[in-house]
Design a protein around this motif. Structure first.
Motif, short mmCIF file in Angstrom:
data_model
loop_
_atom_site.label_atom_id
_atom_site.label_comp_id
_atom_site.label_asym_id
_atom_site.label_seq_id
_atom_site.Cartn_x
_atom_site.Cartn_y
_atom_site.Cartn_z
N SER A 79 0.81 -1.22 0.00
CA SER A 79 0.00 0.00 0.00
C SER A 79 0.84 1.28 0.00
O SER A 79 0.27 2.38 -0.09
N ARG A 80 2.16 1.16 0.07
CA ARG A 80 2.98 2.36 0.22
C ARG A 80 4.05 2.54 -0.85
O ARG A 80 4.45 3.66 -1.15
N ALA A 81 4.56 1.44 -1.41
CA ALA A 81 5.61 1.54 -2.43
C ALA A 81 5.01 1.86 -3.79
O ALA A 81 3.81 1.66 -4.02
N THR A 147 8.44 7.34 -2.86
CA THR A 147 9.89 7.23 -2.93
C THR A 147 10.52 7.29 -1.54
O THR A 147 11.49 6.57 -1.26
N GLU A 148 10.00 8.15 -0.67
CA GLU A 148 10.53 8.23 0.70
C GLU A 148 10.38 6.89 1.40
O GLU A 148 11.31 6.42 2.07
N PHE A 149 9.23 6.26 1.26
CA PHE A 149 9.01 4.95 1.87
C PHE A 149 9.98 3.93 1.30
O PHE A 149 10.60 3.17 2.05
N GLU A 150 10.10 3.87 -0.02
CA GLU A 150 10.95 2.85 -0.64
C GLU A 150 12.39 2.96 -0.17
O GLU A 150 13.04 1.94 0.15
N PRO A 203 18.20 4.39 -4.79
CA PRO A 203 18.59 5.46 -5.70
C PRO A 203 20.06 5.78 -5.54
O PRO A 203 20.61 5.71 -4.45
N PRO A 204 20.74 6.15 -6.64
CA PRO A 204 22.16 6.50 -6.53
C PRO A 204 22.35 7.74 -5.67
O PRO A 204 21.46 8.60 -5.58
#
Length: 208
Positions: A79-81, A147-150, A203-204
């Motif tokens: 539910s978040r990604a 993105t913050e969650f991932e 992320p890089p």
């Protein structure tokens, strides 16, 4: 669950169970898939027979706790990604670790031992350390999305699975139960492969 999604999860399980990677599982290039082993990454039904020692008991008790924390983490993903590859990885981990946890509980119950670890952290110093993904970290992660969650999820699960690798390697050095030793070897290989997959998904670093 759709037939397509079940197929994707099974394929990912075979990948996780058959990947080779750097020994320490951190800072390495993504793992290159090796031929899938016979059978799946999910362990066979528990067999409590055979000799066991206190190292086996401690490993299983700690790993049951560790798996519970990991399942809490991966069940936040759907539910978040945003990315499909993150969701697929989380779903595969959910299937594998849920089955492993039931196997470990069955062994411990068959031996007449508690299925939970001693909460005293000092009791686990010689066995890789008490699993440390606490409720505060999980609650903080649950408050994020996208993105913050991932990014937070991947970093937290990398550390979490590295702890599993350390505990598994203690078991392979000190345990005696054939089933627990086989499970420890599977955990070492699959979690190291997962770590490398997750490093590739991060992320890089932003150049300054």
């Amino acid at each position: 669950m759709t037939r397509y999604r079940r197929t994707v999860i099974v394929a990912t399980l075979l990948l996780l169970g058959g990947c080779a990677s750097a020994p320490e599982g951190t800072g390495a290039a993504p793992a290159v898939p090796a031929p899938a082993p016979t059978g799946s990454a999910v362990p066979a039904p528990a067999d409590a027979t055979g000799a066991f020692n206190e190292a086996d008991v401690m490993f299983l008790q700690m790993m049951v706790t560790h798996h519970g924390q990991g399942l809490e983490l991966v069940r936040l993903v759907e539910s978040r990604a945003r990315r499909t590859e993150v969701k697929t990885l989380a779903a595969a981990i959910d299937v594998t670790q849920d089955a492993e946890r039931e196997t470990m509980r069955d062994w411990l119950s068959g031996w007449g031992r508690s299925t939970s670890a001693d909460p005293d952290v000092h009791a686990h110093a010689d066995h890789g350390g008490m699993p440390a993904t606490g409720p505060e970290q999980i609650a903080a992660l649950a408050r994020t999305t996208g993105t913050e969650f991932e990014t937070a999820f991947l970093n937290l699960l990398i550390a979490h699975q590295h702890n599993a690798v350390e505990m598994a390697r203690v078991e392979t050095r000190s345990g005696t139960h054939a089933g627990a030793l086989d499970l420890a070897r599977r955990i070492d290989l699959s979690r190291t492969a997962q770590i490398n997959q997750m490093l590739a998904l991060l992320p890089p670093a932003t150049l300054r």
